[in-house]
Design a protein around this motif. Structure first.
Motif, PDB file in Angstrom:
ATOM      1  N   TYR A  11       1.073  -1.716   0.040  1.00 23.38           N
ATOM      2  CA  TYR A  11       0.508  -0.117  -0.180  1.00 23.38           C
ATOM      3  C   TYR A  11       0.951   1.384  -0.076  1.00 23.38           C
ATOM      4  CZ  TYR A  11      -4.365  -2.943   0.400  1.00 23.38           C
ATOM      5  OH  TYR A  11      -5.693  -3.944   0.035  1.00 23.38           O
ATOM      6  N   ASP A  13       1.164   3.766   2.307  1.00 23.05           N
ATOM      7  CA  ASP A  13       1.919   3.755   3.006  1.00 23.05           C
ATOM      8  C   ASP A  13       2.851   2.817   3.974  1.00 23.05           C
ATOM      9  OD1 ASP A  13       0.545   1.458   4.060  1.00 23.05           O
ATOM     10  OD2 ASP A  13      -0.786   2.555   5.333  1.00 23.05           O
ATOM     11  N   PHE A  15       2.768  -0.759   4.036  1.00 25.49           N
ATOM     12  CA  PHE A  15       2.268  -1.748   4.106  1.00 25.49           C
ATOM     13  C   PHE A  15       2.118  -2.947   3.257  1.00 25.49           C
ATOM     14  CE2 PHE A  15      -0.815  -5.113   5.862  1.00 25.49           C
ATOM     15  CZ  PHE A  15       0.021  -5.176   7.219  1.00 25.49           C
ATOM     16  N   ALA A  17       1.035  -5.610   1.810  1.00 24.32           N
ATOM     17  CA  ALA A  17      -0.183  -7.343   2.386  1.00 24.32           C
ATOM     18  C   ALA A  17      -0.369  -8.439   1.958  1.00 24.32           C
ATOM     19  CB  ALA A  17      -1.958  -6.247   2.299  1.00 24.32           C
ATOM     20  N   HIS A  36      -5.979 -14.577   9.725  1.00 28.92           N
ATOM     21  CA  HIS A  36      -6.848 -13.237  10.868  1.00 28.92           C
ATOM     22  C   HIS A  36      -7.162 -11.521  10.203  1.00 28.92           C
ATOM     23  CE1 HIS A  36      -2.657 -10.955  10.667  1.00 28.92           C
ATOM     24  NE2 HIS A  36      -2.300 -12.164  10.165  1.00 28.92           N
ATOM     25  N   SER A  37      -7.395 -11.223  11.573  1.00 25.17           N
ATOM     26  CA  SER A  37      -8.033 -10.230  10.689  1.00 25.17           C
ATOM     27  C   SER A  37      -6.834  -9.014  10.170  1.00 25.17           C
ATOM     28  CB  SER A  37      -9.309  -9.242  11.816  1.00 25.17           C
ATOM     29  OG  SER A  37      -9.331  -8.062  11.110  1.00 25.17           O
ATOM     30  N   GLY A  38      -6.706  -8.241   9.003  1.00 34.27           N
ATOM     31  CA  GLY A  38      -5.652  -7.593   8.961  1.00 34.27           C
ATOM     32  C   GLY A  38      -4.489  -8.456   8.260  1.00 34.27           C
ATOM     33  N   ALA A  39      -4.631 -10.081   7.740  1.00 35.10           N
ATOM     34  CA  ALA A  39      -4.010 -10.593   7.030  1.00 35.10           C
ATOM     35  C   ALA A  39      -3.754 -10.819   5.973  1.00 35.10           C
ATOM     36  CB  ALA A  39      -4.676 -12.224   7.175  1.00 35.10           C
ATOM     37  N   GLY A  40      -4.768 -10.334   4.676  1.00 32.67           N
ATOM     38  CA  GLY A  40      -4.863  -9.268   2.841  1.00 32.67           C
ATOM     39  C   GLY A  40      -5.683 -10.410   2.478  1.00 32.67           C
ATOM     40  N   LYS A  41      -6.848 -10.855   3.130  1.00 35.32           N
ATOM     41  CA  LYS A  41      -8.107 -11.271   2.214  1.00 35.32           C
ATOM     42  C   LYS A  41      -9.139 -10.386   1.876  1.00 35.32           C
ATOM     43  CE  LYS A  41     -10.251 -13.118   6.705  1.00 35.32           C
ATOM     44  NZ  LYS A  41      -9.092 -12.452   7.217  1.00 35.32           N
ATOM     45  N   SER A  42      -8.787  -9.417   2.015  1.00 37.89           N
ATOM     46  CA  SER A  42     -10.164  -8.237   1.641  1.00 37.89           C
ATOM     47  C   SER A  42      -8.974  -8.086   0.030  1.00 37.89           C
ATOM     48  CB  SER A  42     -10.432  -7.335   2.185  1.00 37.89           C
ATOM     49  OG  SER A  42     -10.955  -7.178   2.656  1.00 37.89           O
ATOM     50  N   THR A  43      -7.893  -7.660   0.739  1.00 37.43           N
ATOM     51  CA  THR A  43      -7.077  -7.336  -0.711  1.00 37.43           C
ATOM     52  C   THR A  43      -6.613  -7.975  -1.910  1.00 37.43           C
ATOM     53  OG1 THR A  43      -6.047  -5.683   1.127  1.00 37.43           O
ATOM     54  CG2 THR A  43      -4.446  -6.694  -0.727  1.00 37.43           C
ATOM     55  N   GLN A  86     -17.731  -6.723   2.103  1.00 41.63           N
ATOM     56  CA  GLN A  86     -17.683  -6.709   2.980  1.00 41.63           C
ATOM     57  C   GLN A  86     -18.062  -5.513   4.305  1.00 41.63           C
ATOM     58  OE1 GLN A  86     -13.249  -7.207   4.495  1.00 41.63           O
ATOM     59  NE2 GLN A  86     -14.012  -7.196   6.572  1.00 41.63           N
ATOM     60  N   GLU A 163     -16.549 -12.401   3.687  1.00 41.77           N
ATOM     61  CA  GLU A 163     -16.878 -12.200   5.033  1.00 41.77           C
ATOM     62  C   GLU A 163     -18.401 -11.950   4.681  1.00 41.77           C
ATOM     63  OE1 GLU A 163     -15.327 -13.025   7.388  1.00 41.77           O
ATOM     64  OE2 GLU A 163     -13.621 -12.215   7.506  1.00 41.77           O
ATOM     65  N   HIS A 195     -13.607 -15.498   8.394  1.00 38.01           N
ATOM     66  CA  HIS A 195     -12.790 -16.243   9.432  1.00 38.01           C
ATOM     67  C   HIS A 195     -13.890 -16.932  10.355  1.00 38.01           C
ATOM     68  CE1 HIS A 195     -13.240 -11.888  10.630  1.00 38.01           C
ATOM     69  NE2 HIS A 195     -13.570 -12.133  11.222  1.00 38.01           N
TER      70      HIS A 195
HETATM   71  N1  LIG Z   1      -6.222   1.065   1.105  1.00 34.52           N
HETATM   72  C1  LIG Z   1      -5.294   0.918   2.523  1.00 34.52           C
HETATM   73  N2  LIG Z   1      -4.027   1.862   2.675  1.00 34.52           N
HETATM   74  C2  LIG Z   1      -3.383   1.127   3.276  1.00 34.52           C
HETATM   75  N3  LIG Z   1      -3.063   0.278   3.880  1.00 34.52           N
HETATM   76  C3  LIG Z   1      -4.348  -0.710   3.741  1.00 34.52           C
HETATM   77  C4  LIG Z   1      -5.241  -0.245   2.789  1.00 34.52           C
HETATM   78  N4  LIG Z   1      -6.881  -1.490   2.888  1.00 34.52           N
HETATM   79  C5  LIG Z   1      -5.640  -2.323   3.394  1.00 34.52           C
HETATM   80  N5  LIG Z   1      -4.860  -1.832   4.017  1.00 34.52           N
HETATM   81  C6  LIG Z   1      -3.565  -3.146   4.870  1.00 34.52           C
HETATM   82  O1  LIG Z   1      -3.613  -3.818   4.249  1.00 34.52           O
HETATM   83  C7  LIG Z   1      -3.508  -4.894   5.421  1.00 34.52           C
HETATM   84  C8  LIG Z   1      -4.951  -5.759   5.288  1.00 34.52           C
HETATM   85  O2  LIG Z   1      -6.346  -5.690   4.865  1.00 34.52           O
HETATM   86  P1  LIG Z   1      -7.553  -5.965   4.554  1.00 34.52           P
HETATM   87  O3  LIG Z   1      -8.626  -5.500   3.862  1.00 34.52           O
HETATM   88  O4  LIG Z   1      -7.174  -7.349   3.269  1.00 34.52           O
HETATM   89  O5  LIG Z   1      -7.453  -7.309   5.561  1.00 34.52           O
HETATM   90  P2  LIG Z   1      -8.496  -8.635   5.903  1.00 34.52           P
HETATM   91  O6  LIG Z   1      -7.483  -9.920   5.850  1.00 34.52           O
HETATM   92  O7  LIG Z   1      -9.690  -8.748   5.071  1.00 34.52           O
HETATM   93  O8  LIG Z   1      -9.056  -8.067   7.566  1.00 34.52           O
HETATM   94  P3  LIG Z   1     -10.664  -8.817   7.942  1.00 34.52           P
HETATM   95  O9  LIG Z   1     -10.480 -10.073   8.412  1.00 34.52           O
HETATM   96  O10 LIG Z   1     -10.270  -7.564   9.068  1.00 34.52           O
HETATM   97  O11 LIG Z   1     -11.312  -8.377   6.961  1.00 34.52           O
HETATM   98  C9  LIG Z   1      -4.345  -4.037   6.794  1.00 34.52           C
HETATM   99  O12 LIG Z   1      -3.594  -3.796   7.903  1.00 34.52           O
HETATM  100  C10 LIG Z   1      -4.724  -2.770   6.602  1.00 34.52           C
HETATM  101  O13 LIG Z   1      -4.553  -2.291   7.316  1.00 34.52           O
END
Ligand SMILES: Nc1ncnc2c1ncn2[C@@H]1O[C@H](COP(=O)(O)OP(=O)(O)OP(=O)(O)O)[C@@H](O)[C@H]1O
Ligand SMILES: [Mg+2]
Lengths: 217, 303
Positions: A11, A13, A15, A17, A36-43, A86, A163, A195
């Motif tokens: 990303y 910033d 990070f 993912a 886990h939450s924040g693992a990057g699934k949505s990404t 989501q 989700e 999850h």
């Molecule tokens: N637009 C963005 N800019 C910066 N960081 C981002 C952005 N979108 C997601 N992230 C970071 O990327 C990581 C993965 O995010 P993601 O939404 O893919 O997680 P997730 O597995 O879907 O989590 P959850 O189960 O909570 O939905 C997170 O740490 C989030 O903070």
């Protein structure tokens, strides 16, 4: 059908993912994505629909490298996908019916068959009686089901659910899983992130786990 | 395929009309602003066209008035008639004896007893002469010739003012043209801003539509329809203002023209011009919307 080759997503910033993730989903397959939450699934799911773009690596759908698609071709890729977001992304100034109608209008169906298709989709998620309700008047679970109806109404080749059972009780969650299974049985490729361990317990489908930006089977 | 296309456009049209009705005050205001802005050049154009037609009517048949010397007798009048008849440049002429002139003056001015008050008829015998259309030089030559006839007191060129009028009309056209351009730009700017605000309020809808596969043209369509329909409505308002104004002026003109024994009436904008006006205003609305859409929509990228 869906292939990731050494895909990384960093990303703006800084990070990371996804880190050199590899993935191969066959046509007609049904796959769970967990982590886990924040693992990057949505990404990962957004990358498939070109809502996000990879920092490196290749993503191919039906053998087509989606990074090479012209901007004008992206809408047509997205129409092949039914995406359950989501955060739902419902239109709050339109009725449930009109929300589900939107993908059909976008794809240019003719108006006669539209209403019947919308009602069929609403019926499948148990919202037929709420077709005139506005999203604010729906419960969290009902909104989630509305989002599912919108994702399936135009009969996409790929169904991506981020989700989809997060706000649903066990009963509805099971119904929704049955619905996804029935889509899968008619040949739709289904990818579900969750999850919710109970969904994964007695499934015979493949489960992928995201950990530190990498995928493990 | 065709039916799907039609129903899509039909839907957008219906949706746009619903939208116009949903916010009647705002939309009526902006339609009125556009209509009034357009009505200025349209009104100027109508007026100029009318004056042009009028000057054309007169210029097609140059006219001079010959005033006979007051001491002329019937032999002199016969001489003049003969000379006029033999001149090839003169198409026709009309003799107006001073008694007739006095009668006409009394009828049209309402001053019934001029002669009675004056004790005698102050008017000369006169001829109204229509000549062939020709250059100003030739006509001026003819005028001087007739002026030199011994029985003639004075020859007046009735169409001098036509040339002056035409010069003024040319200038007015240039001014109207500038006015049209400026007001067209104003209308485009109004539409640009209206659509910008609409796009802002529909951000979610645009974003979500893009996410589920809407093409740019699908997203633009309602805005372009909106601009076009508002432009068309603005044009219709301008057209109505023109009709009402011409109507009102014609009512006033009846009093005035009766006084001059004429049936002159202002013309409305022609059918072709009316259709052009509606097309042009619709196009202005479309253009404003198009520019606005092009400069704002790309900023909305769904995440
Ligand atoms: N637009 C963005 N800019 C910066 N960081 C981002 C952005 N979108 C997601 N992230 C970071 O990327 C990581 C993965 O995010 P993601 O939404 O893919 O997680 P997730 O597995 O879907 O989590 P959850 O189960 O909570 O939905 C997170 O740490 C989030 O903070
Ligand atoms: Mg997520």
């Amino acid at each position: 059908m869906i292939t990731f080759k050494n895909v990384s997503k960093r990303y703006p910033d800084g990070f990371v993912a996804l880190n050199n993730a590899n993935l191969d989903i066959a046509t007609g397959e049904m796959v769970f994505l967990t982590g886990h939450s924040g693992a990057g699934k949505s990404t990962l799911l957004k990358l498939i629909a070109t809502i996000e773009h990879p920092s490196s690596g290749i993503i191919a759908i039906n053998g087509q490298n989606i990074a090479q698609l012209k901007p004008a071709a992206i809408p047509y890729l997205r129409r092949k996908i039914g995406f359950i977001f989501q955060d739902h992304k419902l239109l709050f100034d339109r009725s449930a019916f009109d929300n589900v109608l939107l993908p059909l209008q976008i794809s240019g169906f003719d108006s006669q068959s539209m209403a019947a298709r919308v009602r069929a989709a609403l019926d499948k998620v148990g919202l037929l009686k709420k077709e005139k309700s506005m999203p604010v008047a729906l419960s969290g679970g009902e909104r989630q089901r509305l989002c599912i109806a919108r994702a399936i109404v135009h009969r996409p080749m790929i169904l991506i659910a981020d989700e989809p059972t997060g706000n649903l009780d066990v009963e509805y969650a099971r119904d929704i899983m049955t619905l996804f299974n029935s889509f899968n049985q008619v040949g739709v490729t289904v990818l579900i992130s969750t999850h919710d361990a109970s969904l994964l317990e007695d499934t015979q489908h493949r489960i992928l786990t995201l950990k530190q930006g990498k995928l493990a089977a | 395929m065709m039916r799907a296309w039609l129903s899509q456009h039909g839907y957008v049209l219906l949706f746009t009309l619903k939208q116009l009705i949903a916010k009647p005050v705002t939309n009526i205001c902006s339609i009125l602003v556009m209509g009034i802005a357009l009505s200025l050049p349209v009104g100027a154009y109508t007026l100029i066209e009318n004056l042009h037609a009028l000057s054309g009517q007169v210029a097609d048949m140059p006219q001079m008035s010959l005033f006979v010397k007051t001491d002329a007798n019937s032999q002199d009048i016969a001489n003049i008639k003969q000379k006029l008849e033999s001149d090839e440049q003169i198409i026709d002429f009309q003799y107006i004896p001073k008694e007739t002139a006095l009668q006409q003056l009394q009828q049209s001015s309402g001053l019934a007893n001029i002669a009675h008050h004056l004790g005698h008829n102050p008017l000369p015998d006169a001829f109204v002469v229509h000549t062939q259309k020709n250059t100003a030089q030739v006509l001026e030559q003819l005028r001087t010739d007739m002026q030199n006839w011994p029985e003639i007191e004075f020859v007046q060129f009735d169409s001098d003012w036509i040339e002056r009028l035409n010069a003024i009309l040319d200038l007015s056209r240039a001014v109207m043209f500038m006015l049209s351009i400026l007001l067209s730009i104003a209308i485009i700017a109004i539409m640009f801003n209206t659509i910008r605000l609409q796009i802002l309020t529909k951000r979610d809808e645009i974003e979500i539509s893009k996410l589920i596969g809407a093409t740019d043209s699908f997203i633009q369509r309602p805005f372009l329809y909106f601009g076009t329909i508002q432009g068309l409505a603005g044009g219709f308002v301008a057209w109505s203002i023109m009709i009402i104004s011409v109507n009102t002026m014609n009512h006033k003109l009846i009093d005035l023209t009766q006084l001059y024994n004429s049936d002159f009436q202002l013309h409305y904008l022609s059918l072709a011009d009316s259709i052009s006006l509606l097309f042009f205003s619709a196009w202005l609305g479309w253009l404003g919307a198009r520019i606005s859409v092009a400069s704002h929509l790309w900023q909305i990228e769904a995440k």
